[in-house]
Design an enzyme around this catalytic site. Sequence first.
Site, PDB file in Angstrom:
ATOM      1  N   GLY A  16      15.921  42.272  41.783  1.00 46.18           N
ATOM      2  CA  GLY A  16      16.314  43.676  41.939  1.00 46.18           C
ATOM      3  C   GLY A  16      17.808  43.859  41.696  1.00 46.18           C
ATOM      4  O   GLY A  16      18.527  42.915  41.342  1.00 46.18           O
ATOM      5  N   GLY A  19      19.640  42.025  44.435  1.00 47.51           N
ATOM      6  CA  GLY A  19      19.163  40.642  44.409  1.00 47.51           C
ATOM      7  C   GLY A  19      19.757  39.820  43.277  1.00 47.51           C
ATOM      8  O   GLY A  19      20.098  38.649  43.456  1.00 47.51           O
ATOM      9  N   TYR A 139      11.780  55.321  55.990  1.00 42.15           N
ATOM     10  CA  TYR A 139      12.391  54.104  55.427  1.00 42.15           C
ATOM     11  C   TYR A 139      13.359  53.476  56.439  1.00 42.15           C
ATOM     12  O   TYR A 139      13.290  52.267  56.730  1.00 42.15           O
ATOM     13  CB  TYR A 139      13.116  54.511  54.140  1.00 42.15           C
ATOM     14  CG  TYR A 139      14.083  53.521  53.559  1.00 42.15           C
ATOM     15  CD1 TYR A 139      13.659  52.292  53.068  1.00 42.15           C
ATOM     16  CD2 TYR A 139      15.447  53.835  53.455  1.00 42.15           C
ATOM     17  CE1 TYR A 139      14.562  51.408  52.499  1.00 42.15           C
ATOM     18  CE2 TYR A 139      16.350  52.961  52.885  1.00 42.15           C
ATOM     19  CZ  TYR A 139      15.908  51.739  52.410  1.00 42.15           C
ATOM     20  OH  TYR A 139      16.801  50.869  51.851  1.00 42.15           O
ATOM     21  N   ASN A 168      25.479  52.755  51.201  1.00 44.49           N
ATOM     22  CA  ASN A 168      24.935  53.016  49.856  1.00 44.49           C
ATOM     23  C   ASN A 168      25.643  52.134  48.824  1.00 44.49           C
ATOM     24  O   ASN A 168      26.867  52.083  48.795  1.00 44.49           O
ATOM     25  CB  ASN A 168      25.156  54.482  49.471  1.00 44.49           C
ATOM     26  CG  ASN A 168      24.341  55.421  50.330  1.00 44.49           C
ATOM     27  OD1 ASN A 168      24.669  55.631  51.487  1.00 44.49           O
ATOM     28  ND2 ASN A 168      23.286  55.968  49.797  1.00 44.49           N
ATOM     29  N   LEU A 169      24.848  51.493  47.978  1.00 40.07           N
ATOM     30  CA  LEU A 169      25.401  50.574  46.975  1.00 40.07           C
ATOM     31  C   LEU A 169      25.396  51.237  45.600  1.00 40.07           C
ATOM     32  O   LEU A 169      24.631  52.162  45.354  1.00 40.07           O
ATOM     33  CB  LEU A 169      24.558  49.301  46.922  1.00 40.07           C
ATOM     34  CG  LEU A 169      24.289  48.624  48.264  1.00 40.07           C
ATOM     35  CD1 LEU A 169      23.404  47.399  48.067  1.00 40.07           C
ATOM     36  CD2 LEU A 169      25.602  48.240  48.952  1.00 40.07           C
ATOM     37  N   HIS A 182      19.365  56.406  43.080  1.00 36.45           N
ATOM     38  CA  HIS A 182      20.301  56.913  44.085  1.00 36.45           C
ATOM     39  C   HIS A 182      21.327  57.832  43.406  1.00 36.45           C
ATOM     40  O   HIS A 182      21.329  57.991  42.191  1.00 36.45           O
ATOM     41  CB  HIS A 182      21.004  55.741  44.784  1.00 36.45           C
ATOM     42  CG  HIS A 182      20.107  54.977  45.694  1.00 36.45           C
ATOM     43  ND1 HIS A 182      19.558  53.769  45.352  1.00 36.45           N
ATOM     44  CD2 HIS A 182      19.646  55.245  46.939  1.00 36.45           C
ATOM     45  CE1 HIS A 182      18.806  53.327  46.338  1.00 36.45           C
ATOM     46  NE2 HIS A 182      18.832  54.202  47.319  1.00 36.45           N
ATOM     47  N   TRP A 205      21.823  68.504  43.115  1.00 39.32           N
ATOM     48  CA  TRP A 205      21.157  68.842  44.381  1.00 39.32           C
ATOM     49  C   TRP A 205      22.161  69.085  45.508  1.00 39.32           C
ATOM     50  O   TRP A 205      23.131  68.343  45.656  1.00 39.32           O
ATOM     51  CB  TRP A 205      20.253  67.682  44.821  1.00 39.32           C
ATOM     52  CG  TRP A 205      18.900  67.707  44.178  1.00 39.32           C
ATOM     53  CD1 TRP A 205      18.576  68.271  42.972  1.00 39.32           C
ATOM     54  CD2 TRP A 205      17.698  67.140  44.704  1.00 39.32           C
ATOM     55  NE1 TRP A 205      17.241  68.085  42.724  1.00 39.32           N
ATOM     56  CE2 TRP A 205      16.675  67.404  43.753  1.00 39.32           C
ATOM     57  CE3 TRP A 205      17.385  66.438  45.867  1.00 39.32           C
ATOM     58  CZ2 TRP A 205      15.363  66.989  43.949  1.00 39.32           C
ATOM     59  CZ3 TRP A 205      16.079  66.026  46.058  1.00 39.32           C
ATOM     60  CH2 TRP A 205      15.079  66.303  45.110  1.00 39.32           C
ATOM     61  N   ARG A 212      29.652  60.563  51.787  1.00 37.63           N
ATOM     62  CA  ARG A 212      28.994  59.261  51.693  1.00 37.63           C
ATOM     63  C   ARG A 212      30.051  58.168  51.598  1.00 37.63           C
ATOM     64  O   ARG A 212      31.209  58.430  51.256  1.00 37.63           O
ATOM     65  CB  ARG A 212      28.102  59.180  50.441  1.00 37.63           C
ATOM     66  CG  ARG A 212      26.847  60.042  50.514  1.00 37.63           C
ATOM     67  CD  ARG A 212      25.856  59.505  51.516  1.00 37.63           C
ATOM     68  NE  ARG A 212      24.670  60.348  51.664  1.00 37.63           N
ATOM     69  CZ  ARG A 212      24.559  61.354  52.524  1.00 37.63           C
ATOM     70  NH1 ARG A 212      25.569  61.676  53.317  1.00 37.63           N
ATOM     71  NH2 ARG A 212      23.438  62.035  52.628  1.00 37.63           N
TER      72      ARG A 212
END
Length: 319
Positions: A16, A19, A139, A168-169, A182, A205, A212
């Site tokens: 991922g 990962g 989640y 958040n990455l 994201h 949006w 963030r």
Amino acid sequence: MSWWSKRRVTVTGGHGFLGRRVMAFLNEQAPAHLATFHSREYDLTHQTEVARMYHDQRPDVVIHLAARVGGIGANRNHPGSFFYQNAIMGIELIEQARQNGIEKFVQVGTVCAYPKFARVPFSEDALWDGYPEETNAPYGIAKKALLVQAQAYRAQYGFNAIYLLPTNLYGPGDNFDLESSHVIPALIRKCVEAGQQRLPSITVWGTGRPTREFLYVDDAARAIVLAAERYDRPDPVNVGSSDEISIRELVDRIVAATNYAGRVIWDGSKPDGQPRRKLNVERARQEFGFEAQVALADGLRRTVAWYLTDGLAAARHAA
Ligand SMILES: NC(=O)c1ccc[n+]([C@@H]2O[C@H](COP(=O)([O-])OP(=O)(O)OC[C@H]3O[C@@H](n4cnc5c(N)ncnc54)[C@H](OP(=O)(O)O)[C@@H]3O)[C@@H](O)[C@H]2O)c1
């Protein structure tokens, strides 16, 4: 000889976004054995597949990254499967890790586990002070239950499971599929495509007011490897940059980084998500010496550059 050189390591979700970077950092540490796999090889939502994976790979250390993840839209569309798959994978992996006498288990959680209105900056001690923001609660709570499991197993069985809470990455290799991406990759793609098609505006949006915190993917991967080696306590640890930015400011920066010349229209009928996000990152610094190194401006430049070359090439190849 490093801490890793005598240990067999398995990373779930190692193909991922995060990962792949964790695998790259681990490779540099030269563990005795390093393995990962795709979900088609071992589907971790099935007890028997988890058993087969442990039997085949015989790890000493497990870094569990496999998950069903996405932005607000994906969380809203799949609350049930996000809850079930994330919970069941972690529960089975931890239980069978204990049964197999695995030396160390690294569970990666998420900032989405924090209460919607947690005091800013979010301190790990505030994790249970309220319900998470509704769109990502299934989640976040599925992942938070795994913290309870890790702590309970340490208390009852002396099982060495640690728990990290990344913010958040973003970065090269991120998911740019608008259905599930994201905020940063979604905005980069929107701006690039609108520029190519000479569209006069893009619609984004929400109101732009929420804030963030973002962490470059290599920083997150380095934190995970450091924690796996150096941290052995039950308390969860935030992994972030502690650098807070409003979505409005973020959009301005991405518009500039992609050279998009059109207007930004805010769609206030769409959800904003959590009002503010900023982590207290002291514990990670004290416990395993982690500090973020890549500033957002630099990370965004690298991510846009990657998308314009490798990202678009991969999308053309897949089409
Ligand atoms: N991205 C972020 O902003 C962020 C922020 C905080 C925390 N995290 C956490 O970081 C971890 C990695 O996230 P990511 O963004 O790198 O996600 P990702 O790119 O979607 O990768 C997830 C990986 O999980 C694997 N996976 C999913 N379901 C599986 C199953 N049933 N069996 C086996 N493997 C399965 C996938 O393998 P296949 O591709 O082979 O199906 C994929 O490689 C997750 O635990 C996530 O909660 C991410």
